[in-house]
Motif scaffolding. Structure first.
Motif, PDB file in Angstrom:
ATOM      1  N   ARG A 179      89.515  85.859 -96.104  1.00 38.13           N
ATOM      2  CA  ARG A 179      90.763  85.585 -96.812  1.00 38.13           C
ATOM      3  C   ARG A 179      91.364  84.259 -96.359  1.00 38.13           C
ATOM      4  O   ARG A 179      91.966  83.541 -97.142  1.00 38.13           O
ATOM      5  CB  ARG A 179      91.752  86.723 -96.589  1.00 38.13           C
ATOM      6  CG  ARG A 179      92.838  86.768 -97.621  1.00 38.13           C
ATOM      7  CD  ARG A 179      93.733  87.983 -97.495  1.00 38.13           C
ATOM      8  NE  ARG A 179      93.036  89.185 -97.924  1.00 38.13           N
ATOM      9  CZ  ARG A 179      92.911  90.264 -97.159  1.00 38.13           C
ATOM     10  NH1 ARG A 179      93.434  90.303 -95.968  1.00 38.13           N
ATOM     11  NH2 ARG A 179      92.286  91.328 -97.613  1.00 38.13           N
ATOM     12  N   LYS A 204      91.526  79.124-100.828  1.00 37.42           N
ATOM     13  CA  LYS A 204      92.510  78.079-101.118  1.00 37.42           C
ATOM     14  C   LYS A 204      93.558  78.615-102.097  1.00 37.42           C
ATOM     15  O   LYS A 204      93.266  79.449-102.937  1.00 37.42           O
ATOM     16  CB  LYS A 204      91.818  76.866-101.736  1.00 37.42           C
ATOM     17  CG  LYS A 204      90.783  76.249-100.837  1.00 37.42           C
ATOM     18  CD  LYS A 204      91.247  74.919-100.367  1.00 37.42           C
ATOM     19  CE  LYS A 204      90.137  74.247 -99.583  1.00 37.42           C
ATOM     20  NZ  LYS A 204      90.554  73.791 -98.314  1.00 37.42           N
ATOM     21  N   SER A 205      94.759  78.096-101.968  1.00 40.35           N
ATOM     22  CA  SER A 205      95.835  78.450-102.878  1.00 40.35           C
ATOM     23  C   SER A 205      96.156  77.242-103.736  1.00 40.35           C
ATOM     24  O   SER A 205      96.258  76.124-103.232  1.00 40.35           O
ATOM     25  CB  SER A 205      97.080  78.861-102.096  1.00 40.35           C
ATOM     26  OG  SER A 205      98.182  78.994-102.972  1.00 40.35           O
ATOM     27  N   SER A 206      96.313  77.458-105.024  1.00 35.67           N
ATOM     28  CA  SER A 206      96.704  76.357-105.901  1.00 35.67           C
ATOM     29  C   SER A 206      98.225  76.288-106.029  1.00 35.67           C
ATOM     30  O   SER A 206      98.754  75.581-106.869  1.00 35.67           O
ATOM     31  CB  SER A 206      96.050  76.526-107.274  1.00 35.67           C
ATOM     32  OG  SER A 206      96.376  77.781-107.811  1.00 35.67           O
ATOM     33  N   PHE A 207      98.921  77.035-105.181  1.00 30.51           N
ATOM     34  CA  PHE A 207     100.379  77.079-105.215  1.00 30.51           C
ATOM     35  C   PHE A 207     100.990  76.567-103.918  1.00 30.51           C
ATOM     36  O   PHE A 207     101.969  77.112-103.424  1.00 30.51           O
ATOM     37  CB  PHE A 207     100.855  78.513-105.484  1.00 30.51           C
ATOM     38  CG  PHE A 207     100.311  79.084-106.758  1.00 30.51           C
ATOM     39  CD1 PHE A 207     100.840  78.717-107.975  1.00 30.51           C
ATOM     40  CD2 PHE A 207      99.250  79.974-106.738  1.00 30.51           C
ATOM     41  CE1 PHE A 207     100.330  79.230-109.160  1.00 30.51           C
ATOM     42  CE2 PHE A 207      98.735  80.502-107.900  1.00 30.51           C
ATOM     43  CZ  PHE A 207      99.273  80.126-109.120  1.00 30.51           C
ATOM     44  N   MET A 236     102.856  78.797 -96.500  1.00 31.90           N
ATOM     45  CA  MET A 236     102.932  78.376 -97.900  1.00 31.90           C
ATOM     46  C   MET A 236     102.620  76.882 -98.057  1.00 31.90           C
ATOM     47  O   MET A 236     102.138  76.468 -99.101  1.00 31.90           O
ATOM     48  CB  MET A 236     104.305  78.720 -98.487  1.00 31.90           C
ATOM     49  CG  MET A 236     104.492  80.220 -98.590  1.00 31.90           C
ATOM     50  SD  MET A 236     106.000  80.881 -99.380  1.00 31.90           S
ATOM     51  CE  MET A 236     107.144  79.588 -99.452  1.00 31.90           C
ATOM     52  N   ALA A 276      95.631  80.700 -99.078  1.00 35.58           N
ATOM     53  CA  ALA A 276      96.276  81.930 -99.538  1.00 35.58           C
ATOM     54  C   ALA A 276      96.964  82.624 -98.363  1.00 35.58           C
ATOM     55  O   ALA A 276      96.426  82.660 -97.258  1.00 35.58           O
ATOM     56  CB  ALA A 276      95.244  82.857-100.167  1.00 35.58           C
ATOM     57  N   ASN A 299      98.698  86.025 -96.752  1.00 33.17           N
ATOM     58  CA  ASN A 299      98.765  87.478 -96.795  1.00 33.17           C
ATOM     59  C   ASN A 299      99.596  87.896 -95.594  1.00 33.17           C
ATOM     60  O   ASN A 299      99.124  87.846 -94.466  1.00 33.17           O
ATOM     61  CB  ASN A 299      97.353  88.076 -96.727  1.00 33.17           C
ATOM     62  CG  ASN A 299      97.357  89.564 -96.944  1.00 33.17           C
ATOM     63  OD1 ASN A 299      98.340  90.130 -97.404  1.00 33.17           O
ATOM     64  ND2 ASN A 299      96.258  90.201 -96.608  1.00 33.17           N
ATOM     65  N   HIS A 313     106.896  76.911-109.151  1.00 37.20           N
ATOM     66  CA  HIS A 313     106.139  78.144-109.309  1.00 37.20           C
ATOM     67  C   HIS A 313     107.099  79.307-109.523  1.00 37.20           C
ATOM     68  O   HIS A 313     108.307  79.165-109.398  1.00 37.20           O
ATOM     69  CB  HIS A 313     105.274  78.404-108.079  1.00 37.20           C
ATOM     70  CG  HIS A 313     104.416  77.247-107.700  1.00 37.20           C
ATOM     71  ND1 HIS A 313     103.445  76.727-108.522  1.00 37.20           N
ATOM     72  CD2 HIS A 313     104.397  76.479-106.583  1.00 37.20           C
ATOM     73  CE1 HIS A 313     102.856  75.701-107.925  1.00 37.20           C
ATOM     74  NE2 HIS A 313     103.421  75.537-106.748  1.00 37.20           N
TER      75      HIS A 313
END
Length: 173
Positions: free
Chosen positions: A36, A40-43, A77, A82, A84, A111
Motif C-alpha cells: 500500500r 501513488k496518489s493522484s490527489f 497527504m 496513498a 491509510n 479535490h
C-alpha cells in the motif's frame, strides 16, 4: 496437537499453533502495508494555507497530540502516496477537528472529501457544525449532507452536486 500424551503436550502444541498463526498474520499485514505504501496518489496536497489559517483562528489551541496527528496527516497527504490512516480517540478528543482541517486542505487543492459518521443524528450535527465554522471564517466551500433516510430525489440532487464538483465536502452516514 492431535494425539498428545499428556495435557502439557497439548498446551505446548496449542501455544505453538497460536504463535504460528499470529506470526503469519503479522507478516501478511506487514506485506499489505508495504504494498500500500507503494501506491501513488493522484490527489497530492500542495497547499494547506486555508487549513493552517483556520487552525490558527480556532477559539482553542489543539493539544500536542492533535497537532502531531494533524501534521502527520498533512505530511501524508503531501507525500504523493496513498494514505491509510485511522485516528482513534475518546468522544470529545478532537478527531473531528483534525478531519475537518484535513478536508479543508483537500478542498483547497481542488479535490473533494467526505466525512463519514455512524449515525444520522451525528451526521446532521457535524454538517451544521462544519457549515457554521465555514460561515464564521468566510470559507467559500460547499458542504453537503448525504444520509440514508433522504428521499431518492434529495439523494439525486446531492449526487449531482458531487458529480459536478459543486460540493467540496460531503458529510454522510
Amino acid at each position: 496437537i492431535h494425539f498428545p500424551v499428556k495435557r502439557e503436550d497439548l498446551l505446548l502444541a496449542r501455544k505453538r499453533l497460536v504463535f504460528d498463526e499470529f506470526f503469519l498474520f503479522i507478516l501478511k499485514v506487514r506485506r499489505l502495508k508495504e504494498k500500500r505504501s507503494e501506491i501513488k496518489s493522484s490527489f497530492a496536497i500542495k497547499n494547506d494555507t486555508l487549513c493552517r489559517s483556520v487552525w490558527s483562528k480556532l477559539p482553542y489551541s489543539l493539544t500536542a497530540a492533535q497537532e502531531r496527528t494533524l501534521n502527520e496527516v498533512l505530511a501524508d497527504m503531501r507525500s504523493g502516496m496513498a494514505m491509510n490512516r485511522l485516528i482513534q480517540g475518546d468522544v470529545g478528543s478532537g478527531k473531528t477537528i483534525i478531519a475537518v482541517l484535513a478536508l479543508l486542505a483537500v478542498a483547497e487543492n481542488g479535490h473533494q472529501g467526505a466525512l463519514m459518521v455512524p449515525t444520522e443524528v451525528l451526521a446532521k450535527q457535524q454538517y451544521e457544525s462544519i457549515c457554521s465554522m465555514f460561515e464564521k471564517h468566510q470559507i467559500p466551500l460547499k458542504v453537503v449532507l448525504l444520509m440514508g433516510s433522504m428521499t431518492a430525489a434529495q439523494k439525486r440532487a446531492v449526487y449531482e452536486q458531487i458529480r459536478t464538483h459543486e460540493a467540496d465536502i460531503v458529510v454522510g452516514t
